[in-house]
Design a protein around this motif. Structure first.
Motif, PDB file in Angstrom:
ATOM      1  N   GLY A 103      36.881  63.683  47.138  1.00  0.00           N
ATOM      2  CA  GLY A 103      37.703  62.601  46.612  1.00  0.00           C
ATOM      3  C   GLY A 103      39.141  62.684  47.108  1.00  0.00           C
ATOM      4  N   ALA A 104      39.659  63.907  47.214  1.00  0.00           N
ATOM      5  CA  ALA A 104      41.024  64.105  47.718  1.00  0.00           C
ATOM      6  C   ALA A 104      41.135  63.685  49.180  1.00  0.00           C
ATOM      7  N   ILE A 105      40.128  64.007  49.979  1.00  0.00           N
ATOM      8  CA  ILE A 105      40.121  63.611  51.390  1.00  0.00           C
ATOM      9  C   ILE A 105      40.190  62.095  51.518  1.00  0.00           C
ATOM     10  N   GLU A 106      39.404  61.405  50.697  1.00  0.00           N
ATOM     11  CA  GLU A 106      39.398  59.940  50.734  1.00  0.00           C
ATOM     12  C   GLU A 106      40.755  59.368  50.333  1.00  0.00           C
ATOM     13  N   ARG A 107      41.357  59.923  49.271  1.00  0.00           N
ATOM     14  CA  ARG A 107      42.669  59.437  48.814  1.00  0.00           C
ATOM     15  C   ARG A 107      43.718  59.614  49.900  1.00  0.00           C
ATOM     16  N   TRP A 108      43.795  60.815  50.478  1.00  0.00           N
ATOM     17  CA  TRP A 108      44.833  61.096  51.468  1.00  0.00           C
ATOM     18  C   TRP A 108      44.589  60.350  52.780  1.00  0.00           C
ATOM     19  N   SER A 109      43.346  60.124  53.103  1.00  0.00           N
ATOM     20  CA  SER A 109      43.040  59.331  54.296  1.00  0.00           C
ATOM     21  C   SER A 109      43.584  57.914  54.138  1.00  0.00           C
ATOM     22  N   ASN A 110      43.432  57.349  52.960  1.00  0.00           N
ATOM     23  CA  ASN A 110      43.954  56.004  52.700  1.00  0.00           C
ATOM     24  C   ASN A 110      45.481  55.985  52.680  1.00  0.00           C
ATOM     25  N   ILE A 111      46.084  57.056  52.202  1.00  0.00           N
ATOM     26  CA  ILE A 111      47.546  57.140  52.206  1.00  0.00           C
ATOM     27  C   ILE A 111      48.079  57.010  53.621  1.00  0.00           C
ATOM     28  N   ILE A 112      47.479  57.775  54.538  1.00  0.00           N
ATOM     29  CA  ILE A 112      47.957  57.772  55.928  1.00  0.00           C
ATOM     30  C   ILE A 112      47.634  56.457  56.625  1.00  0.00           C
ATOM     31  N   LYS A 113      46.468  55.887  56.342  1.00  0.00           N
ATOM     32  CA  LYS A 113      46.087  54.631  56.992  1.00  0.00           C
ATOM     33  C   LYS A 113      46.973  53.469  56.563  1.00  0.00           C
ATOM     34  N   LEU A 114      47.392  53.476  55.298  1.00  0.00           N
ATOM     35  CA  LEU A 114      48.114  52.329  54.750  1.00  0.00           C
ATOM     36  C   LEU A 114      49.628  52.401  54.916  1.00  0.00           C
ATOM     37  N   VAL A 115      50.158  53.564  55.329  1.00  0.00           N
ATOM     38  CA  VAL A 115      51.608  53.685  55.439  1.00  0.00           C
ATOM     39  C   VAL A 115      52.148  52.828  56.581  1.00  0.00           C
TER      40      VAL A 115
END
Length: 392
Positions: free
Chosen positions: A380-392
């Motif tokens: 779940g953490a991997i998914e959250r942080w992946s979205n953080i980087i993609k959306l910045v």
């Protein structure tokens, strides 16, 4: 100079391209931030092409991937109490604080060709110069917000820079939703990113001793600093013991107040004959200690997302805490843990007794464990942080 100011080659529209990330932190004296930093690097490893860690005291970080390149700035902070006289210690601390920002900025310039995104993690409030440097280099910038609303006078003064920081950042990732309202982040709605919560290794933090088999040991584990409420916890001990003489107490951690805690607990032992154990900083043995506690108490004044709560819940240990930062998002009183309205010694004692005498304490502990297993996994953490980087 054209090379320095070139646009990032990170194309967020191409999902096949993994980002190259710099993680910037501050060289704190405490060991706790480095444990969290180790978790962040583990989360980023599968979603990044390259990771550059810029910090001091990097020997404290657990680095298991060859993707991570370390740029140690050679500066480490100290506790003010560690150097005498105190005014010299304060001056030295300030000089090192400024020097660390300069050195981090220089490292960002040196690695500019190797990074696309700069993540400021546990760098607050000392990262303004590196942030400005990152903006000049035209790198995407994100702060993962790991703090709650400032309560002390000094913290409030320091927080005056927050509007400038938030205006310069490209993205803001609060560790939990409740921090958005608490810190007034609604005004930066266009910059808000998914929650930057970490994870708990439930194979390591697991139930090794049933709650019913544990002694009545009430514990405080965390940084021994004023804002963590450890002084109030110590002062609550005699009040709890007056109600239940079978309760034992454990205090684990390090910080400015370690000597104060030792001295006060010695006085309490001598006067009231109470069983109090002080173990100092707890490292790899933390799951074992948590499995000995009947209740973990966090009477903190200010905190964002205290991981010790999740680690305790994963071990089947109920938690009693103040409703600050992300804590109300995790603990629902009488369901997944216990909430106290304030951290006065009297309130702490009253709620410790309430929790220990609660008829459904075992069910509450079980609910806490299930919550961690459902919401705070590594995947779940991997998914959250992946979205953080993609959306910045």
């Amino acid at each position: 100079m054209e090379e320095v100011f070139s646009k990032s080659n990170y194309n967020t529209t191409n999902n096949n391209i993994k980002p190259r990330v710099a993680v910037v932190s501050f060289p704190w004296a405490s060991y706790v931030p480095y444990k969290f930093l180790s978790d962040v690097l583990k989360i980023l490893e599968p979603i990044c092409e390259k990771i550059v860690l810029i910090d001091g005291n990097t020997e404290r970080v657990n680095i298991a991937s060859k993707k991570v390149k370390v740029r140690d700035i050679g500066v480490g902070m100290h506790y003010l109490k560690d150097i005498k006289p105190k005014f010299y210690s304060a001056i030295l601390w300030t000089v090192k604080c400024i020097l660390s920002q300069v050195k981090i900025s220089l490292e960002l310039i040196r690695v500019r060709k190797d990074i696309d995104v700069v993540i400021f993690y546990m760098a607050y409030p000392y990262y303004l110069l590196p942030l400005i440097t990152s903006k000049i280099l035209r790198k995407k910038t994100v702060e993962v917000v790991t703090r709650s609303k400032s309560k002390s006078f000094l913290s409030k003064i320091i927080s005056l820079q927050d509007p400038l920081l938030f205006s310069l950042l490209d993205g803001i990732s609060p560790e939990s939703k409740s921090l958005i309202k608490e810190l007034g982040l609604e005004k930066y709605k266009g910059k808000l990113l998914p929650e930057g919560a970490r994870f708990v290794d439930v194979t390591r933090y697991t139930i090794k001793k049933k709650l019913s088999e544990r002694e009545n040991i009430v514990g405080f584990i965390g940084r021994l600093r004023k804002e963590k409420g450890v002084m109030e916890f110590v002062r609550a001990i005699p009040i709890v013991a007056s109600e239940n003489k079978n309760v034992k107490f454990l205090i684990g951690g390090d910080g400015d107040l370690l000597n104060w805690v030792k001295n006060e607990c010695k006085k309490i032992r001598n006067e009231y004959k109470i069983n109090i154990t002080i173990v100092g900083w707890i490292g790899k043995e933390l799951p074992e200690y948590l499995n000995e506690l009947k209740l973990l108490v966090l009477p903190t004044y200010e905190d964002a997302f205290p991981t010790i709560i999740l680690e305790a819940m994963a071990c089947g240990t109920p938690v009693l805490a103040t409703p600050v930062g992300a804590i109300p998002d995790i603990i629902k009183d009488g369901e997944t843990g216990f909430i106290m309205k304030d951290n006065s010694p009297e309130c702490i004692a009253e709620n410790v007794i309430r929790a220990l005498n609660h008829s459904d304490i075992e069910s509450i502990a079980e609910n806490g464990r299930k919550l961690v297993e459902q919401k705070f996994t590594y995947e779940g953490a991997i998914e959250r942080w992946s979205n953080i980087i993609k959306l910045v």
